[in-house]
Design a protein around this motif. Sequence first.
Motif, PDB file in Angstrom:
ATOM      1  N   GLY A  57       0.817  -1.214   0.000  1.00  0.00           N
ATOM      2  CA  GLY A  57       0.000   0.000   0.000  1.00  0.00           C
ATOM      3  C   GLY A  57       0.845   1.256   0.000  1.00  0.00           C
ATOM      4  N   ALA A  58       1.933   1.244   0.790  1.00  0.00           N
ATOM      5  CA  ALA A  58       2.814   2.410   0.858  1.00  0.00           C
ATOM      6  C   ALA A  58       3.520   2.643  -0.476  1.00  0.00           C
ATOM      7  N   VAL A  59       3.921   1.562  -1.140  1.00  0.00           N
ATOM      8  CA  VAL A  59       4.583   1.682  -2.444  1.00  0.00           C
ATOM      9  C   VAL A  59       3.652   2.326  -3.463  1.00  0.00           C
ATOM     10  N   ILE A  64       1.663   7.039  -6.714  1.00  0.00           N
ATOM     11  CA  ILE A  64       0.601   7.983  -7.068  1.00  0.00           C
ATOM     12  C   ILE A  64       1.055   9.414  -6.812  1.00  0.00           C
ATOM     13  N   LYS A  65       1.782   9.615  -5.730  1.00  0.00           N
ATOM     14  CA  LYS A  65       2.240  10.952  -5.361  1.00  0.00           C
ATOM     15  C   LYS A  65       3.378  11.451  -6.246  1.00  0.00           C
ATOM     16  N   GLU A  66       4.325  10.553  -6.588  1.00  0.00           N
ATOM     17  CA  GLU A  66       5.551  10.980  -7.246  1.00  0.00           C
ATOM     18  C   GLU A  66       5.636  10.640  -8.735  1.00  0.00           C
ATOM     19  N   ARG A 183       7.619  12.998 -14.294  1.00  0.00           N
ATOM     20  CA  ARG A 183       6.383  13.548 -14.833  1.00  0.00           C
ATOM     21  C   ARG A 183       6.266  14.997 -14.392  1.00  0.00           C
ATOM     22  N   ALA A 184       6.170  15.900 -15.361  1.00  0.00           N
ATOM     23  CA  ALA A 184       6.159  17.335 -15.058  1.00  0.00           C
ATOM     24  C   ALA A 184       5.013  17.718 -14.141  1.00  0.00           C
ATOM     25  N   GLY A 185       3.852  17.104 -14.323  1.00  0.00           N
ATOM     26  CA  GLY A 185       2.681  17.472 -13.553  1.00  0.00           C
ATOM     27  C   GLY A 185       2.783  17.161 -12.076  1.00  0.00           C
ATOM     28  N   LEU A 186       3.756  16.303 -11.681  1.00  0.00           N
ATOM     29  CA  LEU A 186       3.900  15.926 -10.280  1.00  0.00           C
ATOM     30  C   LEU A 186       5.121  16.538  -9.616  1.00  0.00           C
TER      31      LEU A 186
END
Length: 279
Positions: A57-59, A64-66, A183-186
């Motif tokens: 789950g942490a991975v 999703i965040k990075e 990813r530029a958006g993140l």
Amino acid sequence: MAPVIERIDALLDEDTDQSVTYAALEARLALERVCYDRLRQRHDYISHEQLGRWQPGAVVNMLIKEVDEHLGKTLTLSISKSPVGPGMKLEDEEYVEVGREIGFNPKKIAKLWNALAKLALHAHLPEHRNDAIPAYGDRSRIRAKVEEVQSELRRLAKGTMTFSGLGEEVKFECSCGELNKRRAGLLRDGQHVHCLNPECKQTWKVTREDDGFGFEQVTVPVNCEACSAANHMPWRFFLDMKHDEVGSFSCHSCRHKNYVQWRLMQVHREGSAGYQTDA
């Protein structure tokens, strides 16, 4: 994924304490593989050291965040049956599905993963002297949870392709020669990203610029003992050291071998001006 689903079904069909417990282990490993495979497909966009934690789950949450904010969503790739010409509206075209990646909820995956361990993969912790320690957990409860996992695995097995993410890429070359991409958006101003090369200790600070993003090395200046030249060492060189451990580096200017060590220091406050440290 089909072989592991069939293997778990066969274990459940045996319906013994041993087989149902082993089915729980197989189910838990299957959940890990689901999450880790999503990581594998996206590992070109994040250093392994930046994952922080290994739990599935942490991975996924870190990815999703990075790396890919759409990772938890179902994505479908389709192409039009005919070439799109001038003046044609894309929404009016007829499309054929090429493949689909099935999304999932990382919180649900983590909850199932933890529940399997609690129910089946740990011995009962006695609360008092007369509290018995059974050889296995409650078979019916374990079976019900494994069947819940099976339902999720069957749903995920309907996927026919995988994605590495969507969105504009930003690339930069590390001092080690590794080409890094994100990813530029993140990307966030001030964010730290590690070089993708597992042998490299460089960390880069993201700076937002008018025409995009810049990347600055995160370093600590250490003066050479012999020539006093400032050596800008990667910050992670020190973070990876243990307390009291001695590390060494050769001066970039005179090649003198210097030594550094993590030490506990006492700090004395000097009014409002700052602090003074003593060895």
